[in-house]
Motif scaffolding. Structure first.
Motif, PDB file in Angstrom:
ATOM      1  N   LEU A 283       0.801  -1.227   0.000  1.00 11.97           N
ATOM      2  CA  LEU A 283       0.000   0.000   0.000  1.00 11.97           C
ATOM      3  C   LEU A 283       0.835   1.280   0.000  1.00 11.97           C
ATOM      4  O   LEU A 283       0.274   2.377  -0.029  1.00 11.97           O
ATOM      5  CB  LEU A 283      -0.911   0.026   1.229  1.00 11.97           C
ATOM      6  N   SER A 284       2.129   1.147   0.012  1.00 11.55           N
ATOM      7  CA  SER A 284       2.987   2.306   0.245  1.00 11.55           C
ATOM      8  C   SER A 284       2.732   3.485  -0.687  1.00 11.55           C
ATOM      9  O   SER A 284       2.891   4.626  -0.292  1.00 11.55           O
ATOM     10  CB  SER A 284       4.455   1.896   0.196  1.00 11.55           C
ATOM     11  N   ARG A 285       2.332   3.251  -1.926  1.00 11.56           N
ATOM     12  CA  ARG A 285       2.137   4.371  -2.867  1.00 11.56           C
ATOM     13  C   ARG A 285       0.733   4.387  -3.469  1.00 11.56           C
ATOM     14  O   ARG A 285       0.516   5.019  -4.495  1.00 11.56           O
ATOM     15  CB  ARG A 285       3.176   4.287  -3.973  1.00 11.56           C
ATOM     16  N   ILE A 286      -0.187   3.711  -2.833  1.00  8.77           N
ATOM     17  CA  ILE A 286      -1.544   3.624  -3.381  1.00  8.77           C
ATOM     18  C   ILE A 286      -2.461   4.600  -2.655  1.00  8.77           C
ATOM     19  O   ILE A 286      -2.409   4.723  -1.430  1.00  8.77           O
ATOM     20  CB  ILE A 286      -2.088   2.191  -3.265  1.00  8.77           C
ATOM     21  N   ARG A 287      -3.311   5.274  -3.407  1.00  4.21           N
ATOM     22  CA  ARG A 287      -4.331   6.162  -2.851  1.00  4.21           C
ATOM     23  C   ARG A 287      -5.672   5.722  -3.410  1.00  4.21           C
ATOM     24  O   ARG A 287      -5.823   5.522  -4.620  1.00  4.21           O
ATOM     25  CB  ARG A 287      -4.076   7.623  -3.243  1.00  4.21           C
ATOM     26  N   PHE A 288      -6.639   5.581  -2.545  1.00  3.38           N
ATOM     27  CA  PHE A 288      -7.969   5.141  -2.961  1.00  3.38           C
ATOM     28  C   PHE A 288      -8.917   6.326  -3.015  1.00  3.38           C
ATOM     29  O   PHE A 288      -8.784   7.274  -2.241  1.00  3.38           O
ATOM     30  CB  PHE A 288      -8.518   4.087  -1.989  1.00  3.38           C
ATOM     31  N   THR A 289      -9.884   6.235  -3.924  1.00  5.01           N
ATOM     32  CA  THR A 289     -10.874   7.302  -4.039  1.00  5.01           C
ATOM     33  C   THR A 289     -12.266   6.825  -3.656  1.00  5.01           C
ATOM     34  O   THR A 289     -13.193   7.624  -3.625  1.00  5.01           O
ATOM     35  CB  THR A 289     -10.909   7.839  -5.483  1.00  5.01           C
ATOM     36  N   SER A 290     -12.387   5.520  -3.368  1.00  4.29           N
ATOM     37  CA  SER A 290     -13.709   5.004  -2.982  1.00  4.29           C
ATOM     38  C   SER A 290     -13.550   3.787  -2.096  1.00  4.29           C
ATOM     39  O   SER A 290     -12.516   3.104  -2.116  1.00  4.29           O
ATOM     40  CB  SER A 290     -14.512   4.614  -4.232  1.00  4.29           C
ATOM     41  N   GLU A 291     -14.595   3.514  -1.341  1.00  2.28           N
ATOM     42  CA  GLU A 291     -14.601   2.314  -0.509  1.00  2.28           C
ATOM     43  C   GLU A 291     -14.577   1.061  -1.383  1.00  2.28           C
ATOM     44  O   GLU A 291     -13.929   0.074  -1.047  1.00  2.28           O
ATOM     45  CB  GLU A 291     -15.834   2.305   0.403  1.00  2.28           C
ATOM     46  N   GLN A 292     -15.268   1.107  -2.517  1.00  2.00           N
ATOM     47  CA  GLN A 292     -15.270  -0.042  -3.424  1.00  2.00           C
ATOM     48  C   GLN A 292     -13.865  -0.319  -3.946  1.00  2.00           C
ATOM     49  O   GLN A 292     -13.473  -1.473  -4.111  1.00  2.00           O
ATOM     50  CB  GLN A 292     -16.241   0.172  -4.588  1.00  2.00           C
TER      51      GLN A 292
ATOM     52  N   TRP B 254      -9.213  -3.861  -4.040  1.00  2.00           N
ATOM     53  CA  TRP B 254      -7.792  -4.067  -3.804  1.00  2.00           C
ATOM     54  C   TRP B 254      -7.578  -5.166  -2.767  1.00  2.00           C
ATOM     55  O   TRP B 254      -6.726  -6.045  -2.940  1.00  2.00           O
ATOM     56  CB  TRP B 254      -7.118  -2.771  -3.348  1.00  2.00           C
ATOM     57  N   LEU B 255      -8.342  -5.123  -1.680  1.00  2.00           N
ATOM     58  CA  LEU B 255      -8.210  -6.147  -0.634  1.00  2.00           C
ATOM     59  C   LEU B 255      -8.501  -7.538  -1.174  1.00  2.00           C
ATOM     60  O   LEU B 255      -7.760  -8.488  -0.892  1.00  2.00           O
ATOM     61  CB  LEU B 255      -9.158  -5.837   0.535  1.00  2.00           C
ATOM     62  N   ASP B 256      -9.583  -7.672  -1.952  1.00  2.00           N
ATOM     63  CA  ASP B 256      -9.905  -8.981  -2.516  1.00  2.00           C
ATOM     64  C   ASP B 256      -8.760  -9.492  -3.383  1.00  2.00           C
ATOM     65  O   ASP B 256      -8.380 -10.662  -3.296  1.00  2.00           O
ATOM     66  CB  ASP B 256     -11.198  -8.904  -3.355  1.00  2.00           C
ATOM     67  N   SER B 257      -8.203  -8.623  -4.199  1.00  2.00           N
ATOM     68  CA  SER B 257      -7.091  -9.001  -5.068  1.00  2.00           C
ATOM     69  C   SER B 257      -5.844  -9.343  -4.263  1.00  2.00           C
ATOM     70  O   SER B 257      -5.175 -10.347  -4.513  1.00  2.00           O
ATOM     71  CB  SER B 257      -6.809  -7.860  -6.051  1.00  2.00           C
TER      72      SER B 257
END
Length: 128
Positions: A104-113, A118-121
């Motif tokens: 997760l070090s460089r990932i930014r999320f824009t939605s809960e989905q 990402w978690l499922d993957s």
């Protein structure tokens, strides 16, 4: 906040809490009910085992609430007591969460989905 449960085969159930949401005894009991349903769906062979499910969690305040203790006593699960300060019994701190932190070090999320996807993957990519 991520709440996650797994066994030797992998993740059985996880829940993402809403920002600012906290866990109390009643909420944790509801999570355990959902966990039991997930076990029945994902590990149906456990129902035919002669031994009970051995459940391990720490002694955080919501985990030792009276309603939680009562639920677990009636669940048919064997509760593995968590000794005080036992970091060797918390592999998630060292394996799952460290690996997740690095991914997760460089990932930014824009939605809960997006987080759920990402978690499922991520969890599907992990070995049993």
């Amino acid at each position: 906040m991520l709440c996650i449960w797994w066994d030797q085969k992998g993740v059985i159930h996880y829940e993402l809490l809403k920002p600012g949401q906290t866990i109390n005894g009643d909420f944790y009991r509801q999570q355990l009910i959902r966990l039991k349903q997930a076990i029945a769906e994902k590990r149906p062979d456990y129902a035919t085992r002669h031994e009970s499910i051995i459940f391990h969690h720490d002694d955080a305040r919501p985990h030792v609430a009276v309603r939680v203790k009562n639920y677990l006593e009636n669940s048919g699960w064997e509760i593995l007591v968590h000794p005080p300060y036992s970091p060797d019994l918390a592999p998630s701190d060292y394996h799952l969460f460290r690996s997740m932190q690095n991914a997760l070090s460089r990932i930014r999320f824009t939605s809960e989905q997006g987080i759920k996807n990402w978690l499922d993957s991520f969890l599907a990519s992990k070995d049993e």
